[in-house]
Design an enzyme around this catalytic site. Sequence first.
Site, PDB file in Angstrom:
ATOM      1  N   GLU A   1      60.369 -38.264 -73.688  1.00  0.00           N
ATOM      2  CA  GLU A   1      59.839 -37.827 -72.393  1.00  0.00           C
ATOM      3  C   GLU A   1      61.006 -37.680 -71.429  1.00  0.00           C
ATOM      4  O   GLU A   1      60.814 -37.461 -70.251  1.00  0.00           O
ATOM      5  CB  GLU A   1      58.765 -38.779 -71.880  1.00  0.00           C
ATOM      6  CG  GLU A   1      59.248 -40.184 -71.576  1.00  0.00           C
ATOM      7  CD  GLU A   1      59.054 -40.567 -70.131  1.00  0.00           C
ATOM      8  OE1 GLU A   1      57.916 -40.541 -69.680  1.00  0.00           O
ATOM      9  OE2 GLU A   1      60.046 -40.906 -69.470  1.00  0.00           O
TER      10      GLU A   1
ATOM     11  N   CYS B   1      54.979 -41.885 -74.662  1.00  0.00           N
ATOM     12  CA  CYS B   1      55.720 -42.746 -75.606  1.00  0.00           C
ATOM     13  C   CYS B   1      55.448 -42.427 -77.073  1.00  0.00           C
ATOM     14  O   CYS B   1      55.964 -43.101 -77.958  1.00  0.00           O
ATOM     15  CB  CYS B   1      55.392 -44.215 -75.344  1.00  0.00           C
ATOM     16  SG  CYS B   1      55.802 -44.741 -73.692  1.00  0.00           S
TER      17      CYS B   1
ATOM     18  N   THR C   1      45.985 -48.729 -67.557  1.00  0.00           N
ATOM     19  CA  THR C   1      46.830 -48.430 -68.722  1.00  0.00           C
ATOM     20  C   THR C   1      46.572 -49.400 -69.877  1.00  0.00           C
ATOM     21  O   THR C   1      47.026 -49.172 -70.991  1.00  0.00           O
ATOM     22  CB  THR C   1      48.344 -48.521 -68.374  1.00  0.00           C
ATOM     23  OG1 THR C   1      48.631 -49.848 -67.934  1.00  0.00           O
ATOM     24  CG2 THR C   1      48.726 -47.539 -67.293  1.00  0.00           C
TER      25      THR C   1
ATOM     26  N   HIS D   1      53.318 -49.924 -80.683  1.00  0.00           N
ATOM     27  CA  HIS D   1      54.039 -49.506 -79.487  1.00  0.00           C
ATOM     28  C   HIS D   1      54.156 -50.736 -78.589  1.00  0.00           C
ATOM     29  O   HIS D   1      53.246 -51.562 -78.534  1.00  0.00           O
ATOM     30  CB  HIS D   1      53.315 -48.377 -78.761  1.00  0.00           C
ATOM     31  CG  HIS D   1      53.975 -48.039 -77.458  1.00  0.00           C
ATOM     32  ND1 HIS D   1      55.309 -47.709 -77.403  1.00  0.00           N
ATOM     33  CD2 HIS D   1      53.526 -48.042 -76.181  1.00  0.00           C
ATOM     34  CE1 HIS D   1      55.642 -47.498 -76.139  1.00  0.00           C
ATOM     35  NE2 HIS D   1      54.586 -47.700 -75.377  1.00  0.00           N
TER      36      HIS D   1
END
Lengths: 129, 351
Positions: free
Chosen positions: B82, B114, B203, B236
């Site tokens: 990104e 991500c 999130t 992640h």
Amino acid sequence: MKIRSPRYAREIPQRYRCEAVKAETGEIFFPPRVVYPKGVKVAPHTLAQTGKVLSYTILNVAPMEYSDLTPYALGVIELDDGARITAQIVDIDTAEIKTGMPVKIEFRKLRTEGDEGLLCYGYKVVPMR
Amino acid sequence: MSEVGIVGYGAYLPRYRIKVESIAAVWGADAESYKRGLYLFEKSVPGLDQDTITMAVEASRYALKRAGVQGKQLGAVYVGSESHPYAVKPTGTVLAEAIGATPVCHTADFEFACKAGTEAMYVSYAQVKAGLIQYGLGVGADTSQGAPGDALEYSASAGAAAFVFGAQEIVARVDHTYSFMTDTPDFWRREHQFYPQHGGRFTGEPAYFKHTLGAAKGIMALAKMKPTDFRYVVFHQPNGKFPMEAGKRLGFTKEQYETGLVTPWLGNTYSGASPIGLTAILDVAKPGDRILMVSFGSGAGSDAFIYTVTDRILEIQNQAPKTRPQLDENKFYLDYGKYAKFRGKIIRNEK
């Protein structure tokens, strides 16, 4: 802004991949020449990626494009195949640099042409640890 | 169908670090609450001469060295990030040129917050699986940015991981892949904005956990496997807490997730996060070990992979620098002032 794309593109084989040539006599030419002395035959050669610091200098007052990096070291590096290159020595406190120190080549950003121009990449050296 | 898998891997981490305390001191925040709440202690910072391209090149050189593959043998070079250095001009062409893969090579840059790194891996794998190319390179690399004072500033870091996929001399065979995604507005950055926006607590459950757990459960159901069938798991890791929580909820133990958990001392390397965790696992894996990998990218989605490590792993682990030593050794700590300079957070007139 002076457009330097053609020159940058021409130097990519050397800056990115250390492409050199080696004569039958063992002599290395980096960058390769356009013509060689009569009778000298050369073949493609990639520079060794490790070597040692032969000599260096510390720059405290640098040209405009490098002023954010001060103080930084510029060294003459003898690679393991005998070729000598000039390269910045990075990832080390300049006070710790010593002649004879083993180093290896890493790919880094060499220069930024202002806010609008090219990002220019190539080799620098870092200490072997 | 022929077997396809990872034939070489490599990670590159910059040497600079900043501690959570150094950031918290500037913004009047409580460092202990970040360390405890997010399980985050320090993060990597790219040098002034490093970016997504330079780290991708170094990680890829390590991966090619371990694979014993030449750049010109690569049929595809894909890089997910990104933080591609140019708004217009591919990262992949510089990478491909630097590793000698040009000119007969398919190259593309991926973007998916991500998750872009595992996308590059997935497409490389799929191309080899389809028989279109002999070898493909998939890279995840980022020099992520967090707005000054924002919670993201404590985690947004830098690093890269690269994987060569092929059908011969496999070190980690890909047994299954699975992707899980929805349109979830948890994190974004509009054009010309310096820093991303995020939905705070949004999130977590509706984004990270829904997709990470969804992909993990989905691939285990597909493979008819359960957590005890795996030696290692890597998720992640936007902070230290989320992946541990995901592991616990799925029924994995600390022994399974701690090897691939690098974020507490590395920060969130975005597209490099779960890929770098995977390299830390491959550094110590033994033949026969089974690994579950689940990425996550905001926006939002997860890619999952199940790998089985082969005998060849032992031959290549020491062929290039390992991940943990890069994380633990030869670190330079920065104060906030120098960090702000390195990350371009100081406003100046153009020279």
